[in-house]
Design a protein around this motif. Sequence first.
Motif, PDB file in Angstrom:
ATOM      1  N   TYR A  21      -6.276   1.404  -5.567  1.00 48.47           N
ATOM      2  CA  TYR A  21      -6.449   0.795  -4.250  1.00 48.47           C
ATOM      3  C   TYR A  21      -7.933   0.816  -3.898  1.00 48.47           C
ATOM      4  N   LEU A  31       0.885  -1.157   0.000  1.00 48.42           N
ATOM      5  CA  LEU A  31       0.000   0.000   0.000  1.00 48.42           C
ATOM      6  C   LEU A  31       0.924   1.208   0.000  1.00 48.42           C
ATOM      7  N   LYS A  80      -3.478   7.302  -2.741  1.00 45.64           N
ATOM      8  CA  LYS A  80      -3.153   5.936  -2.339  1.00 45.64           C
ATOM      9  C   LYS A  80      -3.210   5.011  -3.544  1.00 45.64           C
ATOM     10  N   LEU A 115      -2.190   0.712  -4.934  1.00 43.50           N
ATOM     11  CA  LEU A 115      -1.666  -0.636  -4.711  1.00 43.50           C
ATOM     12  C   LEU A 115      -0.457  -0.791  -5.619  1.00 43.50           C
TER      13      LEU A 115
END
Length: 510
Positions: free
Chosen positions: A85, A24, A33, A35
């Motif tokens: 994410y 993360l 944010k 992934l």
Amino acid sequence: MKKEIANYEILETISENGPVSVYLAIHKILNRKTLLKVHHSDDTKLIKRFEEEARIVADLDHPSIVAIYDYGRASQNEFYISMEYVEGGNLNSYLENHDLTIDDKIKLCYQIGNCIKVIHQHGYIHRDLKPQNLLVDKEGFVKLTDFGISFHESLKRTTPDGKLLGTPLFMSPEQINNLPVTKQSDLYSLGVIYYQIFSESNPFDAPNFGEIFSRILSFCPEDLSKVMPETPDWFSKLTNSLIEKEAANRPESIQKVTSIFEQNIQMENGNNDSGKVIKRKFNFSYFLVPILIIFSVVFYFKQFNKIETKSDLSDSLSTLSSLQDSLKQNPVNTNNITETDSSKVNIPITENIENTPNNQIQQSEKRETKFFINTYPWCRVYLNYKLIDTTPLKDSIIVKPGKYLLGLQNSGYPSWSDSIEINKNMTNIFSYNLDSIFYKLELTVQPWGKVFIDGDYYGTTPLNKPIVLSKKNKTLLIENQYYNSYTDTLIWDGQPVISKNIILNEKIKN
């Protein structure tokens, strides 16, 4: 753990699987944010597969697919993909944390079907559909992820070198047998997911991979409407058709599957139906949100003239390969044996096993040795679930000394597995006769009956072929709603074939 990779600050390590780490992270300029999947390897084959995953996700570009933001090379042997994410969790955690009604589950299954429709319309086959690869956000919206072993249907290929790819509990019979994988293979996995959502268990669950494969190839799960009586008949029939053993007997396309949902949702809910609610979610919000984002980004760039540094996707993709599932845990090292945890059978079998570092084979024994196996009849031979060869072997197999899990497969028998040790400085010879390991049960029932062995459903008589069983004692149950149930203990008497003729007693009418 690294603190930074390229333009990303690492917040948390989600998983580490061989050469692939999943984090993360947050973009240092955009404060977004993400992934972040990072591939640490100089293996050109794995890099090429990583590239293919990035290409597929970029090509799909749909709200039902986890989006790709960025891609690049962080260092000499370090590549990354930055993806959307999804705040929420995977399908398993969503089901555990929500008390869903039957209607809620139907809507959820419809959404999952629409995810599959997106990739199939673009010509892609996922090959690893499972609850862990279906993410559900806080609003209950489903997104599909992990295209590490996906490919385009135009390739018409089987698994390279006979290696099994996928997750055992959700693999289709043709995947297990290393036959060509088609869109119907995805439909089979979809059917297993549907069955699990409603029954709250996987119908093919077993303590080890050999038994799982055997159940997938030969076991027929009981109708959902009997396991969960509240299940609509149309949905039970649809699920049964999806998990047919023969691909040709499954629905011809995902479009057919979603149309069945739409027809029945309309019938059950009238004009103000849930199908329309779902469709609104799939249309209006998809256009509104991207438009707002575009205007915000244009305004931001004009005001501050700060442009996010991105790698050139078209130039860089030629140097990447696929990676493992970002949420996969407990990887199997298929070159070297690991102790199988019977409570964790939902383990991916993947192609980049050579680079997995946590090998439990004796590392001190570096010298290779010879291994030979005789079987009757012919068998596919697997070491740690990796296809090695098919008997009769033409020559010895060269392997490293150590402990292995040997698997044998023949379409006429259940899969068989055995723990073996291959010693150095010698030719290791093993022999197996499947007829001495299994026996055949020829069963006739008058007038007819449903056959259950140790609680597993094997079909309704007359059966089209004998049932092949291991030699352990088992409980036989025959059921017919108009007759008394029949129970018996099956005890192997040393013969290769056991015949039983059962006459059911009619129920006494009150």
